[in-house]
Design an enzyme around this catalytic site. Sequence first.
Site, PDB file in Angstrom:
ATOM      1  NE  ARG A 221      -4.422  -1.614   0.114  1.00 32.50           N
ATOM      2  CZ  ARG A 221      -4.665  -2.750  -0.707  1.00 32.50           C
ATOM      3  NH1 ARG A 221      -3.472  -2.830  -1.391  1.00 32.50           N
ATOM      4  NH2 ARG A 221      -5.296  -3.408  -1.082  1.00 32.50           N
ATOM      5  CG  HIS A 269      -3.303  -1.203  -7.074  1.00 30.19           C
ATOM      6  ND1 HIS A 269      -3.459  -0.368  -5.769  1.00 30.19           N
ATOM      7  CD2 HIS A 269      -3.398  -2.394  -6.483  1.00 30.19           C
ATOM      8  CE1 HIS A 269      -4.105  -0.940  -5.091  1.00 30.19           C
ATOM      9  NE2 HIS A 269      -4.032  -2.759  -5.555  1.00 30.19           N
TER      10      HIS A 269
HETATM   11  P1  NDP Z   1      -1.946 -12.031   4.962  1.00 28.70           P
HETATM   12  O1  NDP Z   1      -2.503 -10.979   5.999  1.00 28.70           O
HETATM   13  O2  NDP Z   1      -1.494 -13.412   3.939  1.00 28.70           O
HETATM   14  O3  NDP Z   1       0.027 -11.752   5.178  1.00 28.70           O
HETATM   15  C1  NDP Z   1       0.451 -10.525   6.124  1.00 28.70           C
HETATM   16  C2  NDP Z   1       1.948 -10.196   6.331  1.00 28.70           C
HETATM   17  O4  NDP Z   1       2.120  -9.777   7.153  1.00 28.70           O
HETATM   18  C3  NDP Z   1       1.511 -11.802   7.685  1.00 28.70           C
HETATM   19  O5  NDP Z   1       2.945 -12.477   7.612  1.00 28.70           O
HETATM   20  C4  NDP Z   1       1.842 -11.174   9.109  1.00 28.70           C
HETATM   21  O6  NDP Z   1       2.794 -11.328  10.100  1.00 28.70           O
HETATM   22  C5  NDP Z   1       2.715 -10.016   8.492  1.00 28.70           C
HETATM   23  N1  NDP Z   1       2.219  -8.728   9.515  1.00 28.70           N
HETATM   24  C6  NDP Z   1       1.241  -8.079   9.708  1.00 28.70           C
HETATM   25  N2  NDP Z   1       1.138  -6.715  10.327  1.00 28.70           N
HETATM   26  C7  NDP Z   1       2.195  -6.872  10.972  1.00 28.70           C
HETATM   27  C8  NDP Z   1       3.500  -6.002  11.549  1.00 28.70           C
HETATM   28  N3  NDP Z   1       3.300  -5.268  12.498  1.00 28.70           N
HETATM   29  N4  NDP Z   1       4.672  -6.188  11.680  1.00 28.70           N
HETATM   30  C9  NDP Z   1       5.322  -7.249  11.460  1.00 28.70           C
HETATM   31  N5  NDP Z   1       4.578  -8.075  10.457  1.00 28.70           N
HETATM   32  C10 NDP Z   1       3.136  -7.861  10.494  1.00 28.70           C
HETATM   33  O7  NDP Z   1      -2.122 -10.331   3.638  1.00 28.70           O
HETATM   34  P2  NDP Z   1      -1.292 -10.701   2.160  1.00 28.70           P
HETATM   35  O8  NDP Z   1      -0.221 -11.975   1.634  1.00 28.70           O
HETATM   36  O9  NDP Z   1      -2.141 -12.320   1.490  1.00 28.70           O
HETATM   37  O10 NDP Z   1      -1.586  -9.818   1.412  1.00 28.70           O
HETATM   38  C11 NDP Z   1      -0.674  -8.500   1.636  1.00 28.70           C
HETATM   39  C12 NDP Z   1      -1.045  -7.700   1.061  1.00 28.70           C
HETATM   40  O11 NDP Z   1      -0.579  -6.895   0.260  1.00 28.70           O
HETATM   41  C13 NDP Z   1      -2.803  -7.028   1.541  1.00 28.70           C
HETATM   42  O12 NDP Z   1      -2.477  -6.683   2.596  1.00 28.70           O
HETATM   43  C14 NDP Z   1      -2.448  -5.944  -0.113  1.00 28.70           C
HETATM   44  O13 NDP Z   1      -2.635  -4.213   1.248  1.00 28.70           O
HETATM   45  C15 NDP Z   1      -0.837  -6.018  -0.736  1.00 28.70           C
HETATM   46  N6  NDP Z   1      -1.888  -6.598  -1.778  1.00 28.70           N
HETATM   47  C16 NDP Z   1      -1.132  -5.647  -2.555  1.00 28.70           C
HETATM   48  C17 NDP Z   1      -1.601  -5.922  -4.422  1.00 28.70           C
HETATM   49  C18 NDP Z   1      -1.440  -5.781  -5.592  1.00 28.70           C
HETATM   50  O14 NDP Z   1      -1.962  -5.328  -6.237  1.00 28.70           O
HETATM   51  N7  NDP Z   1      -0.422  -4.371  -5.151  1.00 28.70           N
HETATM   52  C19 NDP Z   1      -2.630  -7.086  -4.330  1.00 28.70           C
HETATM   53  C20 NDP Z   1      -3.292  -7.956  -3.299  1.00 28.70           C
HETATM   54  C21 NDP Z   1      -2.469  -7.611  -2.175  1.00 28.70           C
HETATM   55  P3  NDP Z   1       1.649 -12.843  10.544  1.00 28.70           P
HETATM   56  O15 NDP Z   1       2.052 -13.854  10.038  1.00 28.70           O
HETATM   57  O16 NDP Z   1       2.654 -13.063  12.022  1.00 28.70           O
HETATM   58  O17 NDP Z   1       0.147 -12.376  10.233  1.00 28.70           O
HETATM   59  C1  OXD Z   2      -5.489  -6.076  -3.076  1.00 32.41           C
HETATM   60  C2  OXD Z   2      -4.796  -5.532  -3.800  1.00 32.41           C
HETATM   61  O1  OXD Z   2      -5.829  -5.583  -1.944  1.00 32.41           O
HETATM   62  O2  OXD Z   2      -5.856  -5.319  -5.149  1.00 32.41           O
HETATM   63  O3  OXD Z   2      -5.890  -7.277  -3.321  1.00 32.41           O
HETATM   64  O4  OXD Z   2      -4.697  -3.961  -3.355  1.00 32.41           O
END
Ligand code: NDP
Ligand code: OXD
Length: 306
Positions: A221, A269
Amino acid sequence: MHVLFCCADTRPEPWLEGLRAALPGATVSEWRPGAPQADHAVVWSPPQRFLDEQPALQAMFNIGAGVDALLRLRLPPGVRVVRLNDAGMSVQMAEYVCHAVIRHFREFAAYGADAREGRWTLRKPRPRADFPVGVMGLGVLGERVARALHLFEFPVHGWSRSPRALDGVVCHAGTEGFDAFLGECRVLVNLLPLTPQTQDILNRRTLSRLREGAYLVNVARGAHLVDEDLLALLDGGHMAGATLDVFRTEPLPAEHPFWRHPNITVTPHISARTLRDESIAQIAGKIQALARGERVDGEVDPQRGY
Ligand code: NDP
Ligand code: OXD
């Protein structure tokens, strides 16, 4: 069962058709102000009015992985929020990130510029060991990306909130592990969810901890990154460049300096697009599982923020 569809920037017809086919017997309709009460909703950035008018919702299915925009709103009491789990996004994210990392490591942008000038110039191969890659967030997408980078034999580090163990990835966890993680990395990939804890996490202090000549890939993000800090570190030479797919304001405004910076690559994006058929199949499967009283993957914890 009544499913309402309320997704910004999304053509509703193919989704309505697909959801009706996948959920025979359910009423599936597009939300309009004043629509009858529904029990399920498929959403992306819905207006607050939609949520205020639908207090009987039991579950909302976000057609993306990130729920930051949704959790900023006032939700109906007790509603479950379920996000997409992969649904075809992780392979796209792995492609995008590996492409960005390899393009930087192998200097393909410089070769491209040479080719446009008709110059046949060889550059000295750079040791892979000098390009350790750190992946922030080892969830559904981050884990897939870390594994893909490992297949290309980059040294890979990962950082998550709770401790993880992944073959071929040196895992770090928690705030106490953050600085050590950063100090190992030359290339940093951000795949964290946007939460109060992670907002502005890519800033002058944290990016300065990366190895000299660092490179950033931000695919999570825009609000994770302090734009001015990145620009200052690029101008000062600590950072070599960045590939950015997400921005504080999207579309990225025409006057934003990222567009014109020679060492920043901007994409709109698109690193991992929502794939309609995969998403409909996943959401319909989860609606049916919840109706049978089963647990589903990807249920969001609003307190945790992801
Ligand atoms: P998940 O919820 O599966 O994974 C999140 C990861 O971040 C977990 O490993 C979690 O730790 C870690 N995390 C969360 N908070 C913290 C913190 N404070 N400190 C350290 N680690 C932290 O999410 P996804 O992998 O599915 O997606 C990640 C992000 O990617 C989405 O939230 C979205 O914003 C972005 N995204 C962007 C897209 C694009 O097209 N640009 C498309 C899709 C997603 P833990 O394992 O301990 O829970
Ligand atoms: C998502 C994205 O969060 O598209 O899936 O960014």
